[in-house]
Design an enzyme around this catalytic site. Structure first.
Site, PDB file in Angstrom:
ATOM      1  CB  SER A  21      22.716 -55.259  -1.162  1.00 42.40           C
ATOM      2  OG  SER A  21      23.475 -55.666  -2.258  1.00 42.40           O
ATOM      3  N   GLY A  92      18.915 -60.635  -9.951  1.00 40.60           N
ATOM      4  CA  GLY A  92      19.367 -61.887  -9.346  1.00 40.60           C
ATOM      5  C   GLY A  92      19.087 -61.907  -7.853  1.00 40.60           C
ATOM      6  NE  ARG A 120      22.991 -63.274 -12.989  1.00 43.13           N
ATOM      7  CZ  ARG A 120      23.020 -62.295 -12.090  1.00 43.13           C
ATOM      8  NH1 ARG A 120      22.152 -61.300 -12.166  1.00 43.13           N
ATOM      9  NH2 ARG A 120      23.913 -62.303 -11.134  1.00 43.13           N
ATOM     10  CG  ASP A 311      28.209 -56.177  -7.574  1.00 38.19           C
ATOM     11  OD1 ASP A 311      28.333 -57.234  -8.228  1.00 38.19           O
ATOM     12  OD2 ASP A 311      27.310 -56.010  -6.727  1.00 38.19           O
ATOM     13  CE  LYS A 338      28.572 -61.343  -9.565  1.00 39.09           C
ATOM     14  NZ  LYS A 338      27.822 -61.644  -8.349  1.00 39.09           N
ATOM     15  NE  ARG A 342      28.409 -56.838 -14.082  1.00 41.61           N
ATOM     16  CZ  ARG A 342      27.757 -56.581 -12.957  1.00 41.61           C
ATOM     17  NH1 ARG A 342      28.334 -56.820 -11.793  1.00 41.61           N
ATOM     18  NH2 ARG A 342      26.531 -56.086 -12.981  1.00 41.61           N
TER      19      ARG A 342
HETATM   20  C1  S3P Z   1      24.335 -59.260  -3.987  1.00 43.45           C
HETATM   21  C2  S3P Z   1      25.334 -60.196  -3.993  1.00 43.45           C
HETATM   22  C3  S3P Z   1      26.329 -60.334  -5.062  1.00 43.45           C
HETATM   23  C4  S3P Z   1      26.357 -59.100  -5.947  1.00 43.45           C
HETATM   24  C5  S3P Z   1      24.985 -58.625  -6.310  1.00 43.45           C
HETATM   25  C6  S3P Z   1      24.196 -58.276  -5.074  1.00 43.45           C
HETATM   26  C7  S3P Z   1      23.390 -59.232  -2.851  1.00 43.45           C
HETATM   27  O1  S3P Z   1      26.013 -61.456  -5.857  1.00 43.45           O
HETATM   28  O2  S3P Z   1      27.111 -59.344  -7.115  1.00 43.45           O
HETATM   29  O3  S3P Z   1      25.059 -57.472  -7.148  1.00 43.45           O
HETATM   30  O4  S3P Z   1      22.658 -58.228  -2.680  1.00 43.45           O
HETATM   31  O5  S3P Z   1      23.353 -60.211  -2.096  1.00 43.45           O
HETATM   32  P1  S3P Z   1      26.514 -62.958  -5.474  1.00 43.45           P
HETATM   33  O6  S3P Z   1      25.922 -63.310  -4.182  1.00 43.45           O
HETATM   34  O7  S3P Z   1      26.004 -63.838  -6.582  1.00 43.45           O
HETATM   35  O8  S3P Z   1      28.009 -62.878  -5.451  1.00 43.45           O
END
Ligand code: S3P
Length: 423
Positions: A21, A92, A120, A311, A338, A342
Site C-alpha cells: 500500500s 485494485g 471488481r 487482507d 477482492k 476470498r
Molecule cells: C488497500 C486497501 C484495501 C486492501 C487492499 C489495499 C489500499 O482495499 O484490501 O489490499 O492500499 O488502500 P479496500 O479499500 O477495498 O478495502
C-alpha cells in the site's frame, strides 16, 4: 507445483518485503508533487510495477537508482494525456486511486485491468468522483472496467462512506487535493490511513478527527524521501506459520505496525499467540516481531477490527483451523470482491485438505482443531490465497500441490525462497 514442507518449524531472521500500500502511494505522491521523491525499499512486485507503468504513461520520469526509486514530480498540472489505454494489471489499488487523480485532469483517459480486476466493483469510487464533477463511465451499468475518464475541474464534497474502504477514501482524497473548496469524508470504520499520512509527509494540509477527514483543495505538494517499512500483510503468513508449528523461533525485521494495519497482531494475541514487538521505529511506524509457537484458541472477529485485518483473513482462517474451539468471522462481506471471492476460496480450498470451514454471507465459521491432509489446491489467481495454502502445506504430512502459484508474484515474488530459508 509441490509445496514446501517442514518438520522443525520456522527458525531464523527475515526481512519481509516492503509494504504494498505504501509503495503504490509513494509513486503516486512522488508524481503529483513538485521536485524529486526518493523511495527507499520500494516493493518490486507486479502490483506496484503496474502503478509505475501507469505513471510513466502519464509522462512522469521514474528511474531505478541502485536500490532506490527516483520520481521526478510534475505536480497535478503537468501530467500528460496517455497515448494508450492505462493498464492496472491485477491491482485494485492502482486503478481506484488513479481514478481520483485522473478525474481532475484536463484530458481523456481510459483504464482497465486483467480479467480479475475487470470484474471488481468500481462504482463505489466513480459515484463520489462524479459528485465532485468528474465524468467517469465503466461497462455493464458502469460498474466494471474498462473505465473512460473525462477529467474536469472538480469541486469539494461532503461524503459519508457507505463501506469501509481505504481505496475509495484515497481516491476521494486525491480528487479533493485538486478540487476547489474543502472536502469532508466521514468514514464508516477507520481504514488504513497511509494516504492521509503521506499528504502530511509531502507538506500538505489535512485534519483527521476520529472518523472525519477534512482536506482543503488546490494544494501543492513537495517531493520527499520515503522509506517503506515491511508489509505486515506479508509478515502475516510467517506470524501464523511460526505460531502453529512446534519448535518455531522466528524474528521478522522492520515490519510496518501502523495501528490501522495491526488487527492481525491483536487477533493472534487474543488467540494465545506468543508475539513480541521490539526495536520500535516510531518515525517509520515499524517494529521487529519475535514469534514462538503457542497453543491457540478460537475467537470472535467482527466490527471495527475488520478493515484493520481485511487482507489477513484467509491466513487467520488457517490459524483458526488449528485452534481449540470455534472462530466466527463476521462483517467481512468485502472479502467477496477482492482479487477473488476470498470467503468462498478460503473455505473451498481449506476444506479440500480436511478443514471444517463454513462460508457465510459476511465471513467464515471455522471449527478447530482439525488434522489437515495432502491434496491438490488452487490459488484462484489470488496471491494471498496461494500463500495461505503454502503455509497450510507446512502442517500436513502428505504433499500438497498448488495450481496457479504464479499469482504470488503480485505482492511477494521471493515468497518461496524466503520461506525455504526458514525451514
Ligand atoms: C488497500 C486497501 C484495501 C486492501 C487492499 C489495499 C489500499 O482495499 O484490501 O489490499 O492500499 O488502500 P479496500 O479499500 O477495498 O478495502
Amino acid at each position: 507445483m509441490k509445496l514446501l514442507k517442514t518438520k522443525a518449524g520456522l527458525k531464523g531472521t527475515l526481512t519481509v518485503p516492503a509494504d504494498k500500500s505504501i509503495s503504490h502511494r509513494s509513486i503516486m505522491f512522488g508524481a503529483i508533487s513538485h521536485g524529486k521523491t526518493t523511495i527507499h525499499n520500494f516493493l518490486r512486485a507486479e502490483d506496484c510495477m503496474s502503478t509505475v507503468a501507469v505513471f510513466k504513461e502519464l509522462g512522469v520520469k521514474i528511474k531505478e537508482v541502485g536500490q532506490d526509486i527516483h520520481v521526478e514530480g510534475v505536480g497535478f498540472q503537468q501530467l500528460k494525456a496517455p497515448n494508450k489505454n492505462l493498464d492496472a494489471g491485477n491491482s485494485g489499488t492502482t486503478m481506484r486511486l488513479v481514478l481520483g487523480i485522473l478525474a481532475g485532469q484536463p484530458f481523456h483517459s481510459q483504464i482497465s485491468g486483467d480479467a480479475s480486476l475487470n470484474r471488481r466493483p468500481m462504482e463505489r469510487v466513480m459515484g463520489p468522483l462524479r459528485s465532485m464533477g468528474g465524468e467517469l463511465q465503466g461497462q455493464e451499468g458502469s460498474e466494471f472496467p474498462p473505465i473512460d475518464i473525462q477529467g474536469k475541474k472538480l469541486s469539494s464534497i461532503t461524503y459519508e462512506m457507505p463501506i469501509a474502504s481505504a481505496q475509495v477514501k484515497s481516491a476521494i482524497l486525491f480528487a479533493a487535493l485538486q478540487a476547489t473548496g474543502t472536502t469532508k469524508i466521514i468514514e464508516k470504520e477507520k481504514s488504513r490511513n497511509h494516504t492521509e499520512e503521506m499528504i502530511k509527509q509531502f507538506g500538505g494540509t489535512i485534519s483527521v478527527n476520529d472518523k472525519t477527514i477534512t482536506v482543503p483543495g488546490g494544494q501543492q505538494l513537495t517531493g520527499q524521501e520515503v522509506t517503506v517499512p515491511g508489509d505486515i500483510s506479508s509478515a502475516a503468513f510467517y506470524l501464523v506459520a511460526a505460531s502453529l508449528i512446534a519448535g518455531s523461533d522466528l524474528h521478522l525485521k522492520h515490519v510496518g505496525v501502523n495501528p490501522t494495519r495491526t488487527g492481525i497482531l491483536d487477533v493472534l494475541k487474543e488467540m494465545g499467540a506468543d508475539i513480541v514487538e521490539t526495536a520500535i521505529d516510531q518515525k517509520n511506524q515499524a517494529a521487529d516481531l519475535a514469534i514462538k509457537a503457542a497453543p491457540l484458541k478460537g475467537v470472535a472477529i467482527g466490527g471495527e477490527i475488520i478493515p484493520r485485518l481485511i487482507d489477513e483473513l484467509p491466513i487467520i482462517a488457517l490459524a483458526a483451523t488449528q485452534a481449540q474451539g470455534t472462530t466466527v468471522i463476521r462483517d467481512a462481506q468485502e472479502l467477496k470482491v477482492k482479487e477473488t471471492n476470498r470467503i468462498d476460496a478460503t473455505a473451498q480450498e481449506l476444506n479440500k485438505l480436511g478443514a471444517n470451514v463454513e462460508p457465510t454471507e459476511d465471513g467464515l465459521i471455522i471449527h478447530g482443531p482439525t488434522k489437515l491432509h495432502g491434496g491438490v489446491v488452487d490459488s484462484h489467481g489470488d496471491h494471498r490465497i496461494g500463500m495461505m495454502l503454502q503455509i497450510t502445506a507446512l502442517l500436513t504430512e502428505e504433499t500438497v500441490e498448488l495450481t496457479n502459484p504464479e499469482a504470488i508474484n503480485i505482492s511477494y515474488p521471493n515468497f518461496f525462497t524466503d520461506l525455504a530459508s526458514l525451514i
